[in-house]
Scaffold this motif. Structure first.
Motif, PDB file in Angstrom:
ATOM      1  N   ALA A   1       0.821  -1.215   0.000  1.00 34.72           N
ATOM      2  CA  ALA A   1       0.000   0.000   0.000  1.00 34.72           C
ATOM      3  C   ALA A   1       0.850   1.258   0.000  1.00 34.72           C
ATOM      4  O   ALA A   1       0.515   2.245  -0.659  1.00 34.72           O
ATOM      5  CB  ALA A   1      -0.936  -0.008   1.204  1.00 34.72           C
ATOM      6  N   TRP A   2       1.958   1.258   0.709  1.00 36.53           N
ATOM      7  CA  TRP A   2       2.788   2.451   0.824  1.00 36.53           C
ATOM      8  C   TRP A   2       3.916   2.495  -0.199  1.00 36.53           C
ATOM      9  O   TRP A   2       4.281   3.573  -0.682  1.00 36.53           O
ATOM     10  CB  TRP A   2       3.378   2.543   2.237  1.00 36.53           C
ATOM     11  N   ALA A   3       4.507   1.357  -0.526  1.00 40.55           N
ATOM     12  CA  ALA A   3       5.648   1.329  -1.456  1.00 40.55           C
ATOM     13  C   ALA A   3       5.561   0.068  -2.309  1.00 40.55           C
ATOM     14  O   ALA A   3       6.233  -0.930  -2.026  1.00 40.55           O
ATOM     15  CB  ALA A   3       6.974   1.368  -0.692  1.00 40.55           C
ATOM     16  N   PRO A   4       4.711   0.059  -3.333  1.00 42.70           N
ATOM     17  CA  PRO A   4       4.482  -1.166  -4.113  1.00 42.70           C
ATOM     18  C   PRO A   4       5.745  -1.763  -4.721  1.00 42.70           C
ATOM     19  O   PRO A   4       5.846  -2.970  -4.858  1.00 42.70           O
ATOM     20  CB  PRO A   4       3.487  -0.719  -5.192  1.00 42.70           C
ATOM     21  N   ARG A   5       6.730  -0.911  -5.065  1.00 44.06           N
ATOM     22  CA  ARG A   5       7.953  -1.454  -5.655  1.00 44.06           C
ATOM     23  C   ARG A   5       8.763  -2.259  -4.643  1.00 44.06           C
ATOM     24  O   ARG A   5       9.568  -3.108  -5.019  1.00 44.06           O
ATOM     25  CB  ARG A   5       8.810  -0.319  -6.214  1.00 44.06           C
TER      26      ARG A   5
ATOM     27  N   GLY B   1      -2.535   3.968   3.773  1.00 41.82           N
ATOM     28  CA  GLY B   1      -1.561   4.196   2.711  1.00 41.82           C
ATOM     29  C   GLY B   1      -2.142   4.018   1.328  1.00 41.82           C
ATOM     30  O   GLY B   1      -1.830   4.790   0.401  1.00 41.82           O
ATOM     31  N   PHE B   2      -3.012   3.029   1.152  1.00 42.97           N
ATOM     32  CA  PHE B   2      -3.577   2.767  -0.164  1.00 42.97           C
ATOM     33  C   PHE B   2      -4.546   3.875  -0.580  1.00 42.97           C
ATOM     34  O   PHE B   2      -4.646   4.197  -1.770  1.00 42.97           O
ATOM     35  CB  PHE B   2      -4.285   1.416  -0.163  1.00 42.97           C
ATOM     36  N   ARG B   3      -5.222   4.460   0.374  1.00 36.49           N
ATOM     37  CA  ARG B   3      -6.152   5.549   0.060  1.00 36.49           C
ATOM     38  C   ARG B   3      -5.420   6.845  -0.281  1.00 36.49           C
ATOM     39  O   ARG B   3      -5.959   7.710  -0.977  1.00 36.49           O
ATOM     40  CB  ARG B   3      -7.093   5.790   1.251  1.00 36.49           C
ATOM     41  N   ARG B   4      -4.189   6.993   0.186  1.00 35.11           N
ATOM     42  CA  ARG B   4      -3.469   8.253   0.031  1.00 35.11           C
ATOM     43  C   ARG B   4      -2.658   8.332  -1.262  1.00 35.11           C
ATOM     44  O   ARG B   4      -2.422   9.433  -1.761  1.00 35.11           O
ATOM     45  CB  ARG B   4      -2.537   8.472   1.225  1.00 35.11           C
ATOM     46  N   ARG B   5      -2.201   7.224  -1.786  1.00 33.33           N
ATOM     47  CA  ARG B   5      -1.280   7.300  -2.920  1.00 33.33           C
ATOM     48  C   ARG B   5      -2.008   7.142  -4.253  1.00 33.33           C
ATOM     49  O   ARG B   5      -3.134   6.637  -4.328  1.00 33.33           O
ATOM     50  CB  ARG B   5      -0.192   6.238  -2.789  1.00 33.33           C
ATOM     51  N   ASP B   6      -1.329   7.577  -5.325  1.00 31.69           N
ATOM     52  CA  ASP B   6      -1.851   7.403  -6.677  1.00 31.69           C
ATOM     53  C   ASP B   6      -1.613   5.970  -7.131  1.00 31.69           C
ATOM     54  O   ASP B   6      -0.681   5.294  -6.671  1.00 31.69           O
ATOM     55  CB  ASP B   6      -1.162   8.353  -7.649  1.00 31.69           C
ATOM     56  N   LEU B   7      -2.430   5.518  -8.047  1.00 30.47           N
ATOM     57  CA  LEU B   7      -2.222   4.188  -8.614  1.00 30.47           C
ATOM     58  C   LEU B   7      -0.959   4.175  -9.459  1.00 30.47           C
ATOM     59  O   LEU B   7      -0.609   5.171 -10.097  1.00 30.47           O
ATOM     60  CB  LEU B   7      -3.411   3.781  -9.480  1.00 30.47           C
ATOM     61  N   ALA B   8      -0.280   3.020  -9.428  1.00 28.65           N
ATOM     62  CA  ALA B   8       0.956   2.810 -10.198  1.00 28.65           C
ATOM     63  C   ALA B   8       2.023   3.816  -9.824  1.00 28.65           C
ATOM     64  O   ALA B   8       2.920   4.099 -10.611  1.00 28.65           O
ATOM     65  CB  ALA B   8       0.681   2.881 -11.691  1.00 28.65           C
ATOM     66  N   ALA B   9       1.966   4.340  -8.579  1.00 24.67           N
ATOM     67  CA  ALA B   9       2.990   5.258  -8.098  1.00 24.67           C
ATOM     68  C   ALA B   9       3.722   4.604  -6.953  1.00 24.67           C
ATOM     69  O   ALA B   9       3.253   3.661  -6.348  1.00 24.67           O
ATOM     70  CB  ALA B   9       2.365   6.566  -7.621  1.00 24.67           C
TER      71      ALA B   9
END
Length: 522
Positions: A442-446, A513-521
């Motif tokens: 959710a916070w750092a997908p990479r 975290g998932f609600r706050r970030r952009d998709l694919a970011a």
């Protein structure tokens, strides 16, 4: 392919080779003299030991080499085959689904270039394992060079048979998960057939020879080496590759030979939810993992028959280390070990299940789903719920219940509530792994693949924490350390409450975290 898989190849082959060297050293330290090793041979010279290990060559004079060949060759084959199946599926069917293979095929390369390259990558990885594993075993344990090379070559060829089978299943289905699932089903069947066949007759029956695992074990390393069974493995590899090549000419790129059923024009109302979609995606994997757990822990329960107490007591009194492991109640310690293995399998399944969220986002399906009246929170919690339900199914129906049924069939008296309590305690530890993986995504997908680091820490802490003298600050990072060794030791309610609290906090962190970030970011 070598470039894209270099980290996986190094991690897999390095870990397996190091494990071979470590096991030889550890066995030499735990069983330093012939009397200790003969006690060990006596304790596994039964149906349960044969089912979980192998045909048992050389038990009359049990050396370190024979101990490794009898007790570890099966598990090495399973692990190496797992690596091969995943690599072949990733580099063939998954590459085709993503469109990369079509782009490569636009260049002047042949129809079979992708499959040949994928198989060569696996051959290179397996050969590296044989080379470095043999050097470590020969150097650390002073084992016979010829027998060691024959043993690990047999392991390699069995893994390549499963790699060949995966090239075939990749042409049958559209998705890589289905292709690897079919290959894992074949692997599970091979393990089961070999075990049943070896129980029927000393050193194996005709049924054993239907399994590629038996072909490697029948080379009899460190006892009476013979090479001709490896010819069966080579023939099977050639046949599967030939079948795969023929099937490749019978389908279009992106297609499959087994076509799925045409669905109804309108979906049922029960499918119009994120949970239903995620469960539909994960159900096949869950079913196959459940079959594998039942096949593993049901036979293990057969070991807990009426005479299991005496057998386990013999193991416990072999030396100081086994006495520490089994303590005053060997049956309880055995149950603790089995439930731990079950929980570790569940940890791997759930981590992989949660990490499947990222491809949904990377390939655009998540954005498409969220374009409808579906909230991010609902979508993320759907994945959490499916992973949690899968964990409960595998712990209770794949571990606790099969152990109890196997024990009951063999005349044992294992208490079902004890096994259910152990499964429930481990469920809280698995919940921490699930929510940690979700929060990382959710916070750092990479960075989400780093969730496997926590899984590795759990394995190292549980199996080697005492031997390696890990500091307390490291042990407490493992959720399973907080569970303890139940039923060998009592459960600590404070620890269980802490696990539940941590998992709840991590779930809240993941949703935030998932609600706050952009998709694919990220």
């Amino acid at each position: 392919m070598l470039r894209r898989n270099r980290v996986r190849l190094i991690a897999w082959t390095g870990s397996l080779a190091l494990f071979c060297g470590y096991y030889v050293v550890a066995i030499g330290a735990v069983y330093p003299n012939a009397a200790d090793r003969q006690n060990r041979a006596a304790s596994i010279g039964n149906a349960g030991g044969t089912l979980l290990a192998g045909p048992g060559y050389g038990l009359e004079d049990y050396t370190v080499g024979r101990m490794f060949a009898n007790e570890m060759s099966l598990w090495l084959m399973v692990l190496l085959a797992t690596m091969n199946i995943l690599l072949i599926a990733r580099n063939t069917r998954a590459e085709e689904s993503s469109g990369r293979l079509e782009m490569v095929r636009a260049l002047p390369v042949g129809r079979h270039a992708g499959s040949v390259a994928a198989f060569l990558v696996v051959v290179i990885a397996d050969a590296a394992f044989v080379l470095f594993g043999s050097l470590l075993m020969i150097g650390s344990g002073k084992l016979a060079a010829t027998d060691t090379v024959v043993l690990l070559t047999g392991v390699m060829l069995t893994g390549l048979v499963l790699a060949g089978i995966t090239t075939v299943t990749g042409h049958l289905t559209v998705h890589s998960r289905a292709a690897s699932g079919l290959a894992f089903a074949v692997l599970g069947g091979a393990v089961l057939i070999r075990g049943i066949g070896d129980i029927q007759q000393v050193h194996g029956s005709w049924l054993s020879w239907l399994s590629p695992i038996a072909w490697a074990q029948q080379t009899r390393p460190y006892a009476e080496v013979r090479l001709w069974p490896l010819g069966l493995s080579l023939a099977a590899i050639a046949i599967t590759l030939a079948v795969g090549a023929v099937l490749a000419t019978r389908r279009d790129l992106g297609g499959a030979l087994l076509r799925g059923r045409i669905g109804p024009a309108a979906a049922a109302p029960s499918l119009a939810t994120p949970f239903a979609l995620v469960f539909r995606q994960q159900r096949s994997a869950l079913v196959w993992w459940l079959v594998g757990c039942v096949a593993m822990f049901g036979p293990a329960g057969l070991f807990l028959g009426t005479d299991s107490g005496a057998s386990l007591q013999d193991i416990a009194t072999q030396n100081e280390l086994t006495s520490t492991i089994f303590g005053d109640d060997p049956i309880a310690a055995f149950l603790a070990i089995m439930m731990l293995h079950n929980a570790l399998a569940v940890a791997i399944f759930t981590t992989a299940a949660v990490l499947r969220i990222k491809p949904e986002e990377d390939e655009g399906r998540l954005g498409l789903g969220l374009s409808r009246s579906t909230s991010r929170t609902a979508w993320l919690l759907a994945h959490l719920s499916v992973a949690g339900i899968g964990a409960l199914v595998l712990l209770f129906l794949g571990g606790a219940l099969p152990l109890w049924v196997g024990s009951s069939l063999s005349g044992g008296h294992t208490a079902l509530p004890t096994l259910l309590a152990s499964a429930g305690a481990f469920a809280l530890g698995v919940a921490v792994l699930i929510t940690f993986t979700t929060a990382l995504y959710a916070w750092a997908p990479r960075l989400s693949p780093l969730a496997w680091v926590l899984c590795a820490l759990v394995v190292v802490e549980r199996f080697f924490g005492t031997v390696l003298h890990l500091p307390a600050a490291v042990k407490v990072l493992s959720p399973f350390w907080w569970v303890g060794d139940y039923p060998k030791a009592d459960l600590d309610p404070v620890h269980l409450i802490a696990l539940g609290t941590v998992s709840a906090v991590l779930a809240a962190v993941a949703v935030t975290g998932f609600r706050r970030r952009d998709l694919a970011a990220g």
